[in-house]
Design a protein around this motif. Structure first.
Motif, PDB file in Angstrom:
ATOM      1  N   ALA A 221      34.353  41.395  47.868  1.00 47.85           N
ATOM      2  CA  ALA A 221      34.470  40.177  46.961  1.00 47.85           C
ATOM      3  C   ALA A 221      34.586  38.968  48.329  1.00 47.85           C
ATOM      4  O   ALA A 221      35.461  38.917  49.136  1.00 47.85           O
ATOM      5  CB  ALA A 221      36.309  40.576  47.141  1.00 47.85           C
ATOM      6  N   LYS A 222      34.284  38.033  47.916  1.00 48.21           N
ATOM      7  CA  LYS A 222      33.691  36.676  48.632  1.00 48.21           C
ATOM      8  C   LYS A 222      33.521  37.096  50.272  1.00 48.21           C
ATOM      9  O   LYS A 222      34.138  35.611  50.388  1.00 48.21           O
ATOM     10  CB  LYS A 222      35.344  35.492  48.169  1.00 48.21           C
ATOM     11  CG  LYS A 222      35.670  35.961  46.665  1.00 48.21           C
ATOM     12  CD  LYS A 222      36.924  35.134  46.289  1.00 48.21           C
ATOM     13  CE  LYS A 222      37.454  34.877  45.098  1.00 48.21           C
ATOM     14  NZ  LYS A 222      38.565  33.848  44.610  1.00 48.21           N
ATOM     15  N   ASN A 241      33.138  42.560  41.858  1.00 47.91           N
ATOM     16  CA  ASN A 241      34.698  43.270  41.934  1.00 47.91           C
ATOM     17  C   ASN A 241      36.164  42.794  41.515  1.00 47.91           C
ATOM     18  O   ASN A 241      35.739  41.586  40.794  1.00 47.91           O
ATOM     19  CB  ASN A 241      34.896  42.718  43.790  1.00 47.91           C
ATOM     20  CG  ASN A 241      33.190  42.041  44.879  1.00 47.91           C
ATOM     21  OD1 ASN A 241      32.221  43.414  44.706  1.00 47.91           O
ATOM     22  ND2 ASN A 241      32.907  42.274  44.642  1.00 47.91           N
ATOM     23  N   VAL A 242      36.185  43.609  41.170  1.00 49.45           N
ATOM     24  CA  VAL A 242      37.837  43.396  40.712  1.00 49.45           C
ATOM     25  C   VAL A 242      38.567  43.145  41.430  1.00 49.45           C
ATOM     26  O   VAL A 242      39.039  43.212  42.447  1.00 49.45           O
ATOM     27  CB  VAL A 242      38.162  44.918  40.061  1.00 49.45           C
ATOM     28  CG1 VAL A 242      39.448  44.751  39.318  1.00 49.45           C
ATOM     29  CG2 VAL A 242      37.713  45.149  39.624  1.00 49.45           C
ATOM     30  N   GLU A 243      39.129  41.756  41.200  1.00 48.00           N
ATOM     31  CA  GLU A 243      40.647  41.337  42.354  1.00 48.00           C
ATOM     32  C   GLU A 243      41.533  40.935  41.492  1.00 48.00           C
ATOM     33  O   GLU A 243      41.578  40.689  40.169  1.00 48.00           O
ATOM     34  CB  GLU A 243      40.217  39.638  42.320  1.00 48.00           C
ATOM     35  CG  GLU A 243      40.742  39.261  43.512  1.00 48.00           C
ATOM     36  CD  GLU A 243      40.196  37.621  43.719  1.00 48.00           C
ATOM     37  OE1 GLU A 243      39.291  37.280  44.182  1.00 48.00           O
ATOM     38  OE2 GLU A 243      40.424  36.982  42.859  1.00 48.00           O
ATOM     39  N   LYS A 244      42.868  41.139  42.144  1.00 51.03           N
ATOM     40  CA  LYS A 244      44.166  40.563  41.220  1.00 51.03           C
ATOM     41  C   LYS A 244      44.208  39.387  41.159  1.00 51.03           C
ATOM     42  O   LYS A 244      43.975  38.348  42.813  1.00 51.03           O
ATOM     43  CB  LYS A 244      45.653  41.421  42.285  1.00 51.03           C
ATOM     44  CG  LYS A 244      45.037  42.676  42.184  1.00 51.03           C
ATOM     45  CD  LYS A 244      46.742  43.463  42.702  1.00 51.03           C
ATOM     46  CE  LYS A 244      46.835  44.944  42.382  1.00 51.03           C
ATOM     47  NZ  LYS A 244      47.677  45.322  43.282  1.00 51.03           N
ATOM     48  N   TYR A 245      44.618  39.053  40.076  1.00 45.25           N
ATOM     49  CA  TYR A 245      44.685  37.435  40.226  1.00 45.25           C
ATOM     50  C   TYR A 245      46.489  37.183  38.903  1.00 45.25           C
ATOM     51  O   TYR A 245      46.190  37.758  38.653  1.00 45.25           O
ATOM     52  CB  TYR A 245      43.495  37.048  39.055  1.00 45.25           C
ATOM     53  CG  TYR A 245      43.884  35.302  38.910  1.00 45.25           C
ATOM     54  CD1 TYR A 245      43.254  34.581  39.594  1.00 45.25           C
ATOM     55  CD2 TYR A 245      44.081  35.392  37.713  1.00 45.25           C
ATOM     56  CE1 TYR A 245      43.002  32.618  40.265  1.00 45.25           C
ATOM     57  CE2 TYR A 245      43.639  33.528  37.144  1.00 45.25           C
ATOM     58  CZ  TYR A 245      43.926  32.775  38.492  1.00 45.25           C
ATOM     59  OH  TYR A 245      43.956  31.274  38.071  1.00 45.25           O
ATOM     60  N   ASP A 254      30.709  38.350  45.558  1.00 47.84           N
ATOM     61  CA  ASP A 254      30.386  38.389  46.561  1.00 47.84           C
ATOM     62  C   ASP A 254      30.562  37.453  47.187  1.00 47.84           C
ATOM     63  O   ASP A 254      30.508  37.665  48.461  1.00 47.84           O
ATOM     64  CB  ASP A 254      29.439  39.040  46.965  1.00 47.84           C
ATOM     65  CG  ASP A 254      29.534  40.851  46.409  1.00 47.84           C
ATOM     66  OD1 ASP A 254      30.035  41.461  46.061  1.00 47.84           O
ATOM     67  OD2 ASP A 254      28.761  41.151  46.972  1.00 47.84           O
ATOM     68  N   ALA A 255      30.090  36.002  46.458  1.00 46.53           N
ATOM     69  CA  ALA A 255      30.392  34.938  47.598  1.00 46.53           C
ATOM     70  C   ALA A 255      31.859  34.435  46.493  1.00 46.53           C
ATOM     71  O   ALA A 255      32.060  34.538  44.855  1.00 46.53           O
ATOM     72  CB  ALA A 255      28.697  33.470  47.110  1.00 46.53           C
TER      73      ALA A 255
END
Ligand code: NDP
Length: 292
Positions: A221-222, A241-245, A254-255
């Protein structure tokens, strides 16, 4: 200024995969109707092995898209304790079934099975994902009529920007068999100077800053930030990607979209970029298999 519309977003540098895929699907629907006139129905068999819960939404989306353009879509769920030899027989039955024109083997498969081996059991002329060794080989020879959907989708979105690929400096981050490698072959064939990076690449930043175009598929991620890319470059973000927010989760690429979109001339969003175009490319492959 581009001579064709590539986005539903006003005045933005976003390559709108949702919009572009909906346009492609309109054309594909016409193709399906023409094939129906000569009594050639298209029928995809989707094979999921083991717990298909995590990919249910993805498969449902494929089915909805297929049906929306007149393609039949049947789901086959195989338990994960079925011996490999029996799975092979099930795939063989689909290979010889004249009413089935294309087969998709859904990923992931249980760990004890080899995805590339299972993929090789699918007849090359029913291989909707373009992952049979023969079809991958055709990509390497530059003779492909269809290929891995995500790779084709990424190249399609890149071309929508009107970029001259001949001679362009293109950096691909990630060299998996289904994404990075086929993209590299396709773009080399089109005349780009291609650099392929992976986790052992010594100086990723150097290759990113040199690139007119970056395609990233790492599952990190990123990973790519705005200060790592050249001003005015094109960024195709393939990652999911799974991200906690806050207290929820969200999908990111990926960016780092926020910083990269300020530097890039064109950029794909996640979600809404490569994902929807990949599903459209699956349909295009399914149609081309029948046309062939
Ligand atoms: P893989 O795990 O098979 O490959 C990842 C690649 O990225 C490997 O080549 C790996 O290198 C490289 N890599 C990992 N970390 C780094 C790093 N820090 N720096 C440079 N390179 C790195 O993944 P996939 O290709 O299957 O998928 C990649 C991403 O694309 C995932 O997020 C996936 O969800 C997404 N995806 C999206 C699709 C779509 O339709 N939009 C379809 C398919 C995938 P090495 O081999 O050296 O470790």
């Amino acid at each position: 200024m581009l001579d064709k519309k590539i986005s539903n977003y006003e005045d933005s540098n976003i390559i709108d995969g949702k919009y572009l895929s909906s346009k492609l699907l309109e054309t594909l629907k016409e193709d399906v109707n023409k094939l129906k006139e000569i009594e050639s129905d298209i029928h995809i068999a989707s094979v999921s092995i083991g717990d298909h819960g995590p990919i249910e939404r993805y498969v449902r989306n494929q089915k909805r898209t297929a049906n929306s353009i007149g393609i039949k879509f049947s789901e086959i769920n195989i338990p994960d304790n079925m011996p490999e030899s029996d799975i092979r027989k099930s795939i063989h039955l689909l290979n010889v079934n004249p009413t089935i024109t294309g087969i998709i083997l859904q990923r992931p498969v249980p760990e004890h099975l080899s995805i590339s081996l299972l993929q090789s059991y699918i007849n090359a002329d029913k291989d909707v994902e373009g992952m049979h060794p023969y079809n991958i080989g055709q990509i390497a020879f530059g003779k492909y009529k269809f290929g891995p959907c995500t790779a084709l989708a990424s190249v399609e979105l890149l071309k929508s920007t009107g970029i001259k690929i001949k001679g362009a400096e293109i950096t691909i981050v990630g060299h998996s068999n289904i994404v990075g490698k086929p993209i590299a072959f396709i773009l080399m064939e089109e005349g780009a100077t291609v650099t392929v990076c992976h986790h052992m690449t010594r100086d990723l930043n150097k290759h990113l800053l040199n690139a007119d175009v970056i395609l990233v598929a790492t599952g990190q991620a990123k990973l790519i930030k705005g200060n790592m890319i050249k001003n005015g470059s094109i960024l195709i973000d393939i990652g999911i990607n799974v991200e906690k927010y806050k207290n929820l989760t969200r999908i990111v690429g990926d960016a780092d979209f926020e910083s990269c979109s300020k530097v890039a001339k064109w950029i794909t969003p996640v979600p809404g970029g490569v994902g929807p175009m990949t599903v459209a490319m699956l349909m295009k492959n399914a149609i081309n298999l029948v046309k062939n």
